[in-house]
Design a protein around this motif. Structure first.
Motif, mmCIF file in Angstrom:
data_model
loop_
_atom_site.group_PDB
_atom_site.id
_atom_site.type_symbol
_atom_site.label_atom_id
_atom_site.label_comp_id
_atom_site.label_asym_id
_atom_site.label_seq_id
_atom_site.Cartn_x
_atom_site.Cartn_y
_atom_site.Cartn_z
ATOM 1 N N LYS A 1 -11.992 3.782 42.296
ATOM 2 C CA LYS A 1 -11.252 5.077 40.852
ATOM 3 C C LYS A 1 -9.861 5.115 40.827
ATOM 4 C CE LYS A 1 -14.100 7.736 44.053
ATOM 5 N NZ LYS A 1 -14.418 9.008 45.383
ATOM 6 N N ASN A 2 -9.739 3.807 41.520
ATOM 7 C CA ASN A 2 -7.895 3.964 40.519
ATOM 8 C C ASN A 2 -7.948 2.328 40.607
ATOM 9 O OD1 ASN A 2 -7.824 6.800 41.953
ATOM 10 N ND2 ASN A 2 -6.483 6.643 40.258
ATOM 11 N N CYS A 3 -7.378 2.242 39.434
ATOM 12 C CA CYS A 3 -7.081 0.575 39.621
ATOM 13 C C CYS A 3 -6.089 0.332 40.746
ATOM 14 C CB CYS A 3 -5.764 -0.226 38.262
ATOM 15 S SG CYS A 3 -4.819 -1.431 38.028
ATOM 16 N N PRO A 4 -6.171 -0.439 41.813
ATOM 17 C CA PRO A 4 -5.222 -1.226 42.673
ATOM 18 C C PRO A 4 -4.071 -1.875 43.083
ATOM 19 C CG PRO A 4 -7.576 -2.887 43.149
ATOM 20 C CD PRO A 4 -7.295 -1.726 41.521
ATOM 21 N N ASN A 5 -4.400 -2.136 41.266
ATOM 22 C CA ASN A 5 -2.658 -2.492 40.586
ATOM 23 C C ASN A 5 -1.519 -1.520 40.387
ATOM 24 O OD1 ASN A 5 -0.514 -4.594 39.656
ATOM 25 N ND2 ASN A 5 -1.024 -4.205 38.623
ATOM 26 N N CYS A 6 -2.212 -0.702 38.913
ATOM 27 C CA CYS A 6 -1.246 0.834 38.622
ATOM 28 C C CYS A 6 -1.589 2.028 38.879
ATOM 29 C CB CYS A 6 -1.283 0.178 36.547
ATOM 30 S SG CYS A 6 -3.160 0.234 36.173
ATOM 31 N N GLU A 7 -3.305 1.679 39.387
ATOM 32 C CA GLU A 7 -3.497 3.568 40.042
ATOM 33 C C GLU A 7 -3.706 3.528 39.264
ATOM 34 O OE1 GLU A 7 0.013 4.576 42.693
ATOM 35 O OE2 GLU A 7 -0.462 2.847 44.500
ATOM 36 N N LYS A 8 -3.909 3.420 37.835
ATOM 37 C CA LYS A 8 -4.400 4.375 36.563
ATOM 38 C C LYS A 8 -6.369 4.679 37.049
ATOM 39 C CE LYS A 8 -0.918 3.646 33.591
ATOM 40 N NZ LYS A 8 -0.773 2.810 31.954
ATOM 41 N N LYS A 9 -6.377 5.786 36.704
ATOM 42 C CA LYS A 9 -7.823 6.356 37.176
ATOM 43 C C LYS A 9 -8.855 5.351 36.173
ATOM 44 C CE LYS A 9 -7.534 11.454 38.977
ATOM 45 N NZ LYS A 9 -8.003 12.519 37.994
ATOM 46 N N MET A 10 -9.972 5.064 36.581
ATOM 47 C CA MET A 10 -11.128 3.518 36.388
ATOM 48 C C MET A 10 -11.859 4.475 35.440
ATOM 49 S SD MET A 10 -9.991 0.764 36.857
ATOM 50 C CE MET A 10 -11.197 0.128 36.188
ATOM 51 N N ASP A 11 -11.937 6.041 35.109
ATOM 52 C CA ASP A 11 -13.408 6.567 35.058
ATOM 53 C C ASP A 11 -12.426 7.721 34.304
ATOM 54 O OD1 ASP A 11 -13.124 8.236 36.754
ATOM 55 O OD2 ASP A 11 -15.088 7.504 37.498
ATOM 56 N N GLY A 12 -13.217 8.208 33.388
ATOM 57 C CA GLY A 12 -12.479 9.738 32.656
ATOM 58 C C GLY A 12 -13.243 10.280 31.083
ATOM 59 N N LEU A 13 -13.032 11.062 31.343
ATOM 60 C CA LEU A 13 -13.284 11.665 29.164
ATOM 61 C C LEU A 13 -12.979 10.742 28.423
ATOM 62 C CD1 LEU A 13 -14.222 15.192 29.696
ATOM 63 C CD2 LEU A 13 -16.329 13.256 29.541
ATOM 64 N N LEU A 14 -11.323 10.106 28.518
ATOM 65 C CA LEU A 14 -10.954 9.548 27.549
ATOM 66 C C LEU A 14 -10.026 8.428 28.402
ATOM 67 C CD1 LEU A 14 -8.251 12.583 26.636
ATOM 68 C CD2 LEU A 14 -10.253 12.192 25.350
ATOM 69 N N THR A 15 -10.859 7.564 28.886
ATOM 70 C CA THR A 15 -10.658 6.709 29.356
ATOM 71 C C THR A 15 -11.715 5.457 29.164
ATOM 72 O OG1 THR A 15 -11.384 6.586 31.790
ATOM 73 C CG2 THR A 15 -8.889 7.120 31.117
ATOM 74 N N SER A 16 -11.274 4.400 29.025
ATOM 75 C CA SER A 16 -12.403 3.310 29.020
ATOM 76 C C SER A 16 -11.589 1.687 29.915
ATOM 77 C CB SER A 16 -12.437 2.855 27.623
ATOM 78 O OG SER A 16 -11.184 2.138 26.982
ATOM 79 N N ARG A 17 -11.561 2.276 31.302
ATOM 80 C CA ARG A 17 -11.088 1.497 31.828
ATOM 81 C C ARG A 17 -11.233 0.739 32.848
ATOM 82 N NH1 ARG A 17 -7.465 5.786 32.705
ATOM 83 N NH2 ARG A 17 -4.981 4.659 31.810
ATOM 84 N N HIS A 18 -11.362 -0.799 33.095
ATOM 85 C CA HIS A 18 -12.611 -1.342 33.899
ATOM 86 C C HIS A 18 -12.097 -2.742 34.528
ATOM 87 C CE1 HIS A 18 -12.465 -3.786 30.153
ATOM 88 N NE2 HIS A 18 -13.017 -4.730 31.063
ATOM 89 N N ILE A 19 -12.517 -2.747 35.337
ATOM 90 C CA ILE A 19 -11.984 -4.021 36.694
ATOM 91 C C ILE A 19 -11.646 -5.369 36.196
ATOM 92 C CG2 ILE A 19 -11.461 -5.425 38.759
ATOM 93 C CD1 ILE A 19 -10.125 -2.720 38.960
ATOM 94 N N LEU A 20 -11.161 -6.420 35.221
ATOM 95 C CA LEU A 20 -11.113 -7.578 35.197
ATOM 96 C C LEU A 20 -11.835 -8.471 36.421
ATOM 97 C CD1 LEU A 20 -7.652 -7.984 34.230
ATOM 98 C CD2 LEU A 20 -10.098 -7.838 32.278
ATOM 99 N N SER A 21 -12.463 -9.122 35.493
ATOM 100 C CA SER A 21 -13.120 -10.280 36.697
ATOM 101 C C SER A 21 -12.455 -10.973 37.903
ATOM 102 C CB SER A 21 -14.064 -11.593 35.962
ATOM 103 O OG SER A 21 -12.721 -12.776 35.727
#
Length: 216
Positions: free
Chosen positions: A4-24
């Protein structure tokens, strides 16, 4: 694993204005090899920034090492002998180098005049000599980057390319070898060749951060 959050920067992984995903996982392994503190995963936001910052440092280090290597490769002997007597060496493989340069209008005119008068064209001779020097430098650099410190069985060829457009090609090929430096033939070059090997080892130890897959 879903985050739900990036383990490193702790930013949310989903949301209306985000396009974050976990790197391989492979990219995470690469980042953890040089980044501290390590993380179990990185998102494309923080991970790509970490890689980009490291790449600047790595590219600078590579450029510095390549500059040092190029000043040392002149110590690498290039010989035509197939099996030098008393050399204890390990064969690394075939290497080659090419140089292509235009002879130019004035060179052709000079060559034609030399041919007519029975003399020699210093302009064309300089072109050939320059092509040879370029090939020798390329050959030595390739040898060094493959872990070699000498080139044996070297052959050189010349030809005209470009369908009569006055393009001169010089080709050199030889066998890169790694010679044990307890040989009297290398006494005056041992220190430079050992330093060269050390610099190449440092270069090879730097991470390769050019793959586009690291950024996706």
């Amino acid at each position: 694993m879903s985050y739900k959050n990036c383990p490193n920067c702790e930013k949310k992984m989903d949301g209306l204005l985000t396009s974050r995903h976990i790197l391989s996982e492979s990219t995470t392994t690469i980042i953890n090899s040089f980044h501290s503190p390590k993380s179990e995963a990185y998102c494309n936001s923080c991970g790509i920034n970490i890689i980009a910052e490291k790449k600047v440092l790595v590219d600078s280090a590579k450029a510095s090492l390549m500059s040092e290597i190029e000043t040392l490769i002149g110590a690498i002997p290039i010989i035509t002998i197939q099996q030098p007597i008393k050399w204890d060496y390990r064969i690394l493989g075939l290497i080659s180098a090419q140089s292509i340069s235009g002879t130019g209008f004035l060179s052709e005119l000079s060559g034609s005049w030399a041919d007519f008068t029975g003399g020699q064209s210093s302009t064309l001779a300089n072109k050939v000599s320059s092509g040879e020097d370029i090939c020798k430098k390329k050959l030595r650099l390739t040898c060094a980057l493959h872990g070699g410190n000498a080139i044996i069985g070297t052959d050189i060829d010349y030809s005209e390319v470009g369908g009569g457009k006055g393009m001169l090609m010089v080709c050199m090929a030889g066998t890169a070898v790694n010679v044990k430096l307890n040989n009297e033939d290398f006494d005056s070059k041992t220190e430079r060749l050992e330093l060269l090997a050390s610099k190449v080892k440092e270069l090879n130890a730097l991470p390769n951060l050019n793959h586009s897959e690291y950024y996706s």
